[in-house]
Design a protein around this motif. Sequence first.
Motif, mmCIF file in Angstrom:
data_model
loop_
_atom_site.group_PDB
_atom_site.id
_atom_site.type_symbol
_atom_site.label_atom_id
_atom_site.label_comp_id
_atom_site.label_asym_id
_atom_site.label_seq_id
_atom_site.Cartn_x
_atom_site.Cartn_y
_atom_site.Cartn_z
ATOM 1 N N LYS A 158 0.960 -1.189 -0.119
ATOM 2 C CA LYS A 158 0.212 0.106 -0.098
ATOM 3 C C LYS A 158 0.772 1.412 0.156
ATOM 4 C CE LYS A 158 -3.962 -2.134 2.613
ATOM 5 N NZ LYS A 158 -4.770 -2.175 3.732
ATOM 6 N N ARG A 159 0.474 2.332 -0.194
ATOM 7 C CA ARG A 159 1.126 3.721 -0.060
ATOM 8 C C ARG A 159 1.442 4.020 1.229
ATOM 9 N NH1 ARG A 159 -1.769 8.399 -3.228
ATOM 10 N NH2 ARG A 159 0.229 9.094 -3.181
ATOM 11 N N PRO A 196 1.328 6.477 4.446
ATOM 12 C CA PRO A 196 0.462 7.338 5.172
ATOM 13 C C PRO A 196 0.787 8.899 4.622
ATOM 14 C CG PRO A 196 1.236 5.906 6.873
ATOM 15 C CD PRO A 196 2.041 5.791 5.514
ATOM 16 N N ALA A 204 -0.523 8.982 1.072
ATOM 17 C CA ALA A 204 -2.111 8.499 0.811
ATOM 18 C C ALA A 204 -2.955 9.583 1.230
ATOM 19 C CB ALA A 204 -2.273 7.099 1.647
ATOM 20 N N THR A 205 -2.523 10.741 2.303
ATOM 21 C CA THR A 205 -3.415 11.521 3.164
ATOM 22 C C THR A 205 -3.120 12.797 2.610
ATOM 23 O OG1 THR A 205 -1.699 11.750 4.610
ATOM 24 C CG2 THR A 205 -3.463 10.171 5.541
ATOM 25 N N ASN A 216 -4.455 13.278 -5.167
ATOM 26 C CA ASN A 216 -5.573 12.254 -4.370
ATOM 27 C C ASN A 216 -6.850 12.964 -4.556
ATOM 28 O OD1 ASN A 216 -3.824 10.570 -3.493
ATOM 29 N ND2 ASN A 216 -3.320 11.445 -1.615
ATOM 30 N N THR A 252 -5.394 4.993 -1.414
ATOM 31 C CA THR A 252 -4.296 4.307 -0.882
ATOM 32 C C THR A 252 -3.671 3.419 -1.780
ATOM 33 O OG1 THR A 252 -5.883 2.842 -0.023
ATOM 34 C CG2 THR A 252 -5.322 4.487 1.438
ATOM 35 N N CYS A 312 3.989 5.981 -5.250
ATOM 36 C CA CYS A 312 4.903 6.129 -3.930
ATOM 37 C C CYS A 312 6.135 5.816 -4.185
ATOM 38 C CB CYS A 312 4.128 5.425 -2.905
ATOM 39 S SG CYS A 312 4.640 5.809 -1.468
ATOM 40 N N GLY A 334 5.371 2.638 3.612
ATOM 41 C CA GLY A 334 4.954 1.957 2.223
ATOM 42 C C GLY A 334 5.700 0.800 1.825
#
Length: 454
Positions: free
Chosen positions: A228-229, A231, A234-235, A240, A247, A292, A299
């Motif tokens: 996953k990416r 944090p 991702a945030t 995004n 994510t 990423c 990640g």
Amino acid sequence: MAKLNYKSRFGKYTSKVPPTMSQTLSPSSSVTGPPLSQEAFDYLWHSLDACTDHGNYTHIQQRDLDYSFENENEETTSLQIERFQIKSQQDSISDLLNPIIPQSTASSMSPDSQTGIIGSSTASSPYNDTITSPPPYSPHTSMTSPIPTVPSNTDYAGDYGFQISFSQPSKETKSTTWTYSESLKKLYVRMATTCPVRFKSQRQPPAGCIIRAMPIFMKPEHVQEPVKRCPNHATSKENNENHPAPTHLVRCEHKLAKYTEDSYTSRQSVIIPHEQPQAGSEWVTNLFQFMCLGSCVGGPNRRPIQIVFTLERDNQVLGRRAVEVRICACPGRDRKADEKAALPPSKQSPKKIGSKVSYGTEITTIVPGKKRKLDDDEDSYTLTVRGKENFEILCKLRDSLELSSMVPQNQVDRYKQQQVEVNRQWLSVVLARESKNKLMKRKTKPGKVIKRPA
């Protein structure tokens, strides 16, 4: 039987012999004594007997624990303890209290859990009751997943000849956004930039097929973890906004792309429909993005990853291709460094320590053989030299010429080849030094004074 002294804090209490089990007391009778008196206990006891239809519903057993304490001092209290058990004649108390939850048999438990539970329960209870326990708990008993826990990364063309390819950029430099190494079978791509991936099949697959792109870790100690990416990416709002899967590490710019996350393994993937190539073309190109960096903490975290492309229909894999991906800031530079490190030691350039070149000298043993003929000149000549130092130099020259005439011709040729290699190394060092100096001059801005320490 309980005797309380009048000096106790519960107040004065007159000792009274409790009635036997055969004595009856109407439930409608009132309690005349205080709440902690013997009359209150008798009222509650016989009310319980009346409520249970005089033992038809339950039966009361009395067991004496053979425990008593008595002190000769009159000011203390003497106690006699008795224990009563209320037990159903037909059903157990657990069935009556919780009729919804079915009882589990001991066969549904493992032998180790049965031994531990029964052994601990029988040791702490004085009664030989039936031990019941809940069934073993598993969070995935009724869950099925089309994706296995450890996905396969073995290339499998299948019956339809599924293949992928990466077309090289027209101008490949260090600042290129992506590049593919044929020797390493590895893709180097910059973060959040589009990378074209081409798909084709030798035979036309059935209708309704999809192509799934799923990232996985390559090392065995990390292969079970979903990719996953981090944090941080991702945030963040960058890249995004209005995206359905912030994510997900892998994205596709297809209009019908669907982002899925398996509820069993938590692996994330992107699905696109399988399409036929257009007229006059052999491949179908789709644009992918990797969101990423490979060094992001939380990640990928510097763990090598692969992208597994699978051709599927109704959760059945018809073809599979896997490619290693490195998401970095400078794909061209990293590709050249990895290809250079993968070369065998004999093909690598000689190691340079600073600007020094190490020269080796091989001592050749002189084997008696045929002397080389130097124009059949056997005459001797005399040369007059002024100064002892010049005389010694000329003597060394004379000795070297005499020795060279005794060396075979093949060893002379080998010595010349060695001298050519030494001169080439020295020339490469000189050229590298000059290019470095020119690069430093270009980086130095005009008019800027560089202060050197004294």
